[in-house]
Design a protein around this motif. Structure first.
Motif, PDB file in Angstrom:
ATOM      1  N   MET B 136       3.734   0.461   1.892  1.00  0.00           N
ATOM      2  CA  MET B 136       2.390   1.010   1.301  1.00  0.00           C
ATOM      3  C   MET B 136       2.476   1.971   0.143  1.00  0.00           C
ATOM      4  N   GLU B 137       2.791   2.768   1.113  1.00  0.00           N
ATOM      5  CA  GLU B 137       2.518   4.402   0.100  1.00  0.00           C
ATOM      6  C   GLU B 137       4.075   4.840  -0.944  1.00  0.00           C
ATOM      7  N   PHE B 141       3.203  -2.851  -1.416  1.00  0.00           N
ATOM      8  CA  PHE B 141       2.172  -3.028  -1.617  1.00  0.00           C
ATOM      9  C   PHE B 141       2.019  -4.533  -1.051  1.00  0.00           C
ATOM     10  N   PHE B 144       3.039  -4.577   2.940  1.00  0.00           N
ATOM     11  CA  PHE B 144       1.295  -4.476   3.291  1.00  0.00           C
ATOM     12  C   PHE B 144       0.607  -5.441   4.199  1.00  0.00           C
TER      13      PHE B 144
END
Lengths: 165, 457
Positions: B136-137, B141, B144
Motif C-alpha cells: 500500500m505504501e 492499495f 492491501f
C-alpha cells in the motif's frame, strides 16, 4: 557440539575467567568474570568449533530480592549466543556488584550489542564501559531511575514532560 | 547579483553557495502513517540521499516485563497477546512453553498439533498484514485491500477457536484454553482456499510489476554476514540466503512431524523479503493442512448413555452420598466454557494438578476439584516452578521470539525477558537506509515489519 562439550571447551580455554558452569532444563550456562567477558565472547565467536556468530539476546536480572542472593552480587548480565553454522546455543553470565555496576561493552564484537546494552542501561542502570552511545533506549531522557530494578516500585509516578506541562 | 541556478541553490555547488554543510534534517514520525505504530526516524539528507539516520523507539513502552513480575504465571498470558498484536497466538504459546520448560513438563500430543496449527495461521495473518501494508505504501492499495480481506477470513478462524480476534489469551501453561471447535477443519479449508486465491491475485498484480520491482529490487539490502552480526532472524535473514528457521533446525512442538520447505532469498533486499514472505505463507498453510490431518484425538465422543445430567442434579446425587463414578458423569456446561470440559481437557492439557486448572465438571462437581481450582488461582499459590531459569525460542512471524524466564520458586515469575524478533532489524535500519534515497526509507521500513508492541514492550 552438545552443551556439556561446549562448557568443557570454555573451561579448558578460558581457565580462571570461567567461574562456574551449570546446566538447567537443557540450557548450558557459563559464569564468566567481569574482566574476562569480552575475551570469552570473542573466543566464543571466533573459535572454529564454537562459532557463536549471533548474539541472540543480551539482558540482565536484578537478584536483589532473590532468596539466597540478597547479599551476593546484585545483577547478572546475561548473554544468549547462537551459532548458525553449528546450530548450538550457550548462555554466558557476568555477575555485577551494585557499587560497580558496569561491564565492558560487546559492541566491538557485534553491532547489535549497541541497542541491547542501551536497553540494559535504561532498564537496570548497568553501565557498559566503552559503549559509543550509551543513551536510554525505551525511556525518555528525563526519566528518573531504572524501572526493572527490584527496588523501583511499579506504581511510582514520573514528572510529566512536554511543551504544555 | 547574478541569479543563482537551481543547482547552486539546492545542491550547494558553485560560487554563490556559501560554505559548510547544507544538509537537510527531516523527521519521519513519531506519528506518521507509514511508521506502523510509533517510531521516529531522524534523517540527515544530502539532496535526496540519506546520509545519516537515528532511530528512536520506546513510544509504545508499556512495562511488559515489569508487569509480568507482579502477577502469577498465567497472568502474563494476556500481556503477551499485546506484544505482537498481529500474531498473538505465537507469543502466547512461546511464553507458555518457556514456563513449561522451567517446570519440566511435556504437553500432550494433540496440544502440540493445536499450537502448530494456530501458530501457522497467525504467521499467515502476520505476513499478509506486512506485505499488504508495504504494498500500500508503494501505491498498490488494491493489494492491501485484498490481503486484509484474506486476513479477515483467518481472523474468523481465530475467533472461532479463541473467542476473540486479537486479544486472544488462548495459550495456557500446560496446554491451551480449550479444544478446537467442531468442524474446524472444514472452515480452515474454506478460508485457505480464499487466501490462496488472494495470494495468486497478488502475485499477478505486483510480483512482476515494473513499478513495484523498481522500488524493491536492490533496496535496503543487507548481506548474510551483516544480518547475522546484527542478530537478525526470521524472513529477513532467510531473504539473505541463510537457512535459519527454528522450526527446522531446532524443532519444537510438532514441527518435526510436518513437511515444509524453508524458502530462501539470495540478495537480502526488499524484493527477496517480499518473495520469502509470500512463499512462507504457502508453506504455513501446507503445514496446517498436514497437522489437521494428523492431529490425534479425533472427534468428541462423550456420551454417557445418551443422557446429560444438569449441574444441580449432579450436586444432589453427591448430597445423597452417591459419589462412586460421580466424577465421570457428563454435565452440561455453560456455552462460555465450550471446549473446557473433561473430554476436551484431557486431550489438550497435561495431566498435572500443579499446573492446569481441573476440568469444569470436577470443579463444579467435587470438593477436591474446587480446592484444586482455588489452589491454582489463589494469591501466593498457583503455578510454582522450582527456582531456576529457562530460555525458550520459537519461530515468530518476524524471527526468533525468545522468552527467558527466571523463577525464585514462588508463584510469580521473578523475571520475564522477551527477546523481541523485530528489535534487531529496527536497530539495523540505519545501516539499511543510509546511502539510499529518501523515498526508499518507507519500503525498507515496511519490509522490516516493525511491530510496536513487541519492539517497545
Amino acid at each position: 557440539m552438545d552443551g556439556s562439550a561446549i562448557l568443557a571447551r570454555l573451561r579448558a580455554r578460558l581457565g580462571a575467567r570461567v567461574l562456574e558452569t551449570h546446566e538447567h532444563h537443557g540450557d548450558h550456562t557459563a559464569v564468566v568474570t567481569r574482566e574476562g567477558i569480552v575475551d570469552a565472547l570473542g573466543y566464543c565467536r571466533d573459535d572454529a568449533l564454537l562459532r557463536f556468530d549471533m548474539l541472540m539476546d543480551l539482558t540482565a536480572v536484578d537478584y536483589l530480592k532473590f532468596p539466597g542472593r540478597e547479599d551476593g552480587p546484585r545483577f547478572d548480565v546475561v548473554y544468549h549466543l547462537y551459532s548458525v553454522p553449528h546450530n548450538h546455543r550457550v548462555r554466558l553470565k557476568v555477575r555485577v556488584e551494585q557499587d560497580a555496576a558496569s561491564v565492558p561493552t560487546a559492541t566491538g564484537l557485534w553491532p547489535i550489542a549497541n541497542w541491547f546494552e542501551r536497553e540494559v542501561w535504561d532498564m537496570f542502570g548497568i553501565r557498559f564501559e566503552g559503549h559509543p552511545d550509551l543513551r536510554r533506549l525505551l525511556m525518555y531522557e528525563e526519566f528518573v531511575g531504572h524501572p526493572l530494578r527490584k527496588d523501583y516500585p511499579i506504581e511510582r509516578r514520573q514528572p510529566l514532560i512536554g511543551p504544555n506541562v | 547579483m547574478p541569479e543563482r541556478t537551481a543547482r547552486e541553490l539546492f545542491l550547494g555547488e558553485g560560487p554563490g553557495a556559501g560554505s559548510g554543510s547544507q544538509n537537510l534534517y527531516v523527521n519521519l514520525g513519531p506519528a506518521h502513517p507509514a511508521m506502523h505504530g510509533i517510531i521516529r526516524i531522524f534523517a540527515e539528507l544530502d539532496g535526496e540521499v540519506v546520509v545519516k539516520t537515528d532511530v528512536e523507539i520506546g513510544y509504545l513502552h508499556r512495562a511488559f516485563e515489569k508487569e509480568c513480575e507482579i502477577g502469577p504465571y498465567n497472568n502474563a498470558i494476556p500481556f503477551t497477546d499485546r506484544l505482537n498484536y498481529v500474531s498473538p497466538l505465537i507469543n502466547n504459546f512461546a511464553y507458555a512453553s518457556a514456563v513449561e520448560k522451567l517446570l519440566d513438563i511435556e504437553i500432550t500430543e494433540r496440544c502440540k498439533y493445536i499450537r502448530v496449527v494456530m501458530s501457522e495461521i497467525s504467521r499467515v495473518c502476520d505476513h499478509l498484514t506486512c506485505v499488504g501494508a508495504s504494498a500500500m505504501e508503494l501505491g498498490a492499495f488494491t493489494v492491501f485491500l485484498y490481503m486484509i480481506k484474506a486476513r479477515e477470513f483467518l481472523w474468523e478462524l481465530v475467533e472461532d477457536v479463541t473467542g476473540a480476534r486479537l486479544t486472544i489469551s488462548y495459550g495456557r501453561v500446560g496446554g491451551v484454553k480449550a479444544d478446537l471447535p467442531e468442524g474446524f477443519g472444514i472452515k480452515v479449508r474454506k478460508a485457505f482456499a480464499e487466501v490462496r486465491q488472494v495470494l495468486s491475485e497478488v502475485h499477478t498484480l505486483i510480483t512482476g510489476n515494473r513499478i513495484f520491482m523498481d522500488r524493491m529490487v536492490g533496496v535496503g539490502a543487507l548481506s548474510a554476514e551483516e544480518s547475522i552480526a546484527w542478530g537478525i532472524t526470521g524472513p529477513l535473514l532467510r531473504a539473505a540466503g541463510v537457512p535459519f528457521d527454528l522450526r527446522r533446525v531446532q524443532p519444537y512442538w510438532a514441527y518435526d512431524r510436518v513437511e515444509f520447505e524453508v524458502p530462501l532469498g539470495k540478495n537480502g533486499d526488499n524484493f527477496d523479503r517480499y518473495l520469502v514472505r509470500m512463499a512462507e505463507m504457502e508453506q504455513s498453510m501446507r503445514m496446517v493442512d498436514q497437522a489437521l490431518e494428523r492431529m490425534p484425538g479425533g472427534a468428541i465422543n462423550v456420551d454417557f448413555e445418551g443422557r446429560e445430567i444438569p449441574v444441580d442434579a449432579y450436586v444432589d446425587r453427591g448430597k445423597q452420598g452417591k459419589t462412586e463414578g460421580l466424577l465421570l458423569l457428563p454435565i452440561t456446561l455453560s456455552p462460555n466454557l465450550q471446549g473446557q470440559g473433561r473430554a476436551a481437557q484431557e486431550r489438550v492439557n497435561v495431566a498435572d494438578k500443579r499446573v492446569v486448572l481441573p476440568p469444569k465438571e470436577t470443579t463444579y462437581g467435587s470438593i477436591e476439584g474446587l480446592m484444586n481450582h482455588f489452589m491454582l488461582v489463589m494469591d501466593g499459590y498457583g503455578i510454582r516452578p522450582p527456582a531456576g531459569e529457562a530460555y525458550f525460542a520459537a519461530e515468530g512471524a518476524n524471527g526468533e521470539l525468545g522468552f527467558y524466564v527466571v523463577s525464585d520458586g514462588g508463584d510469580r515469575p521473578y523475571r520475564v525477558r522477551c527477546r523481541p524478533p523485530c528489535l534487531p532489524p529496527v536497530a539495523a535500519l540505519p545501516r539499511m537506509i543510509e546511502g539510499q534515497m529518501v523515498a526508499d526509507i518507507v519500503p525498507t521500513f515496511g519490509s522490516v515489519n516493525m511491530i510496536g508492541g513487541e519492539l517497545d514492550r
